[in-house]
Scaffold this motif. Structure first.
Motif, short mmCIF file in Angstrom:
data_model
loop_
_atom_site.label_atom_id
_atom_site.label_comp_id
_atom_site.label_asym_id
_atom_site.label_seq_id
_atom_site.Cartn_x
_atom_site.Cartn_y
_atom_site.Cartn_z
N LYS A 66 -36.00 -9.90 13.09
CA LYS A 66 -35.20 -10.74 12.19
C LYS A 66 -36.01 -11.90 11.64
O LYS A 66 -36.88 -12.45 12.33
N CYS A 74 -25.96 -15.91 9.47
CA CYS A 74 -27.15 -15.55 8.70
C CYS A 74 -28.12 -14.72 9.57
O CYS A 74 -28.66 -13.73 9.13
N ARG A 75 -28.30 -15.14 10.79
CA ARG A 75 -29.18 -14.40 11.69
C ARG A 75 -28.59 -13.02 12.01
O ARG A 75 -29.29 -12.02 12.02
N ILE A 113 -34.66 -14.69 10.74
CA ILE A 113 -33.98 -15.96 11.05
C ILE A 113 -33.73 -16.02 12.55
O ILE A 113 -33.29 -15.05 13.16
N CYS A 116 -39.19 -11.70 5.92
CA CYS A 116 -38.05 -11.64 4.99
C CYS A 116 -38.27 -10.55 3.94
O CYS A 116 -39.34 -10.44 3.35
N ASN A 142 -23.55 -14.67 3.11
CA ASN A 142 -22.65 -14.75 4.26
C ASN A 142 -22.50 -16.15 4.86
O ASN A 142 -21.67 -16.34 5.75
N CYS A 143 -23.27 -17.10 4.42
CA CYS A 143 -23.17 -18.45 5.01
C CYS A 143 -21.83 -19.08 4.61
O CYS A 143 -21.55 -19.25 3.42
N TYR A 191 -37.19 -20.04 10.10
CA TYR A 191 -37.26 -18.98 9.09
C TYR A 191 -38.66 -18.38 9.12
O TYR A 191 -39.64 -19.09 8.90
N CYS A 245 -29.01 -10.56 9.02
CA CYS A 245 -30.37 -10.33 8.53
C CYS A 245 -30.87 -8.94 8.95
O CYS A 245 -30.95 -8.65 10.14
N CYS A 300 -28.19 -13.29 3.93
CA CYS A 300 -27.95 -14.55 4.65
C CYS A 300 -27.24 -15.54 3.74
O CYS A 300 -26.23 -16.14 4.11
N GLU A 301 -27.74 -15.66 2.51
CA GLU A 301 -27.16 -16.60 1.55
C GLU A 301 -25.69 -16.24 1.27
O GLU A 301 -24.82 -17.10 1.24
#
Ligand code: SF4
Ligand code: SF4
Length: 110
Positions: A87, A78-79, A89, A42, A51-52, A37, A82, A48-49
């Motif tokens: 990125k 998540c990557r 991630i 960021c 879609n995990c 990370y 982003c 990311c959170e």
């Protein structure tokens, strides 16, 4: 090839197995290992959170996110979502991070 010849031939071949963990395999370039990370990249969008698929990501604030590597299935969603450029991630090539301590199963921060 007869059975005896076959057995003899195998005796002189290199083993197909590796003596892990003494000998560690070099991961290929696009290997998905422990998540990295990049906190300064960021923008805090939380995509990311959201879609995990296994809820392995805990968003605290922009620049502070925890990835639970004990839950992570290394899917890469998540990557992929982003939007930060570059990125925030990425995957490292570190694969040997198993542990009996939950607190060790974290992402790398850069
Ligand atoms: S790689 Fe997949 S499972 Fe792991 S934290 Fe990212 S979205 Fe979640
Ligand atoms: S998707 Fe990328 S930019 Fe958005 S919160 Fe997650 S790491 Fe930060």
């Amino acid at each position: 090839m007869g059975l005896k010849t076959e057995v003899l031939a195998w005796l002189f071949r290199r083993p197909v197995t590796e003596n892990y963990p003494e000998q560690k395999k070099k991961p290929y370039q696009r290997f998905r290992g422990r998540i990295v990370y990049y906190s300064k990249r960021c923008i805090g969008c939380r995509l990311c959170e959201r879609n995990c698929p296994v809820n392995a990501i805990v968003f605290h604030e922009k620049g502070r996110i925890d990835f639970d590597m004990g839950k992570c299935i290394l899917c890469g969603l998540c990557r992929d979502v982003c939007p930060a450029r570059p990125k925030a991630i990425a995957f490292s090539t570190e694969y040997d991070y198993s542990s009996t301590r939950k607190e060790d199963l974290k992402n790398l921060v850069k």
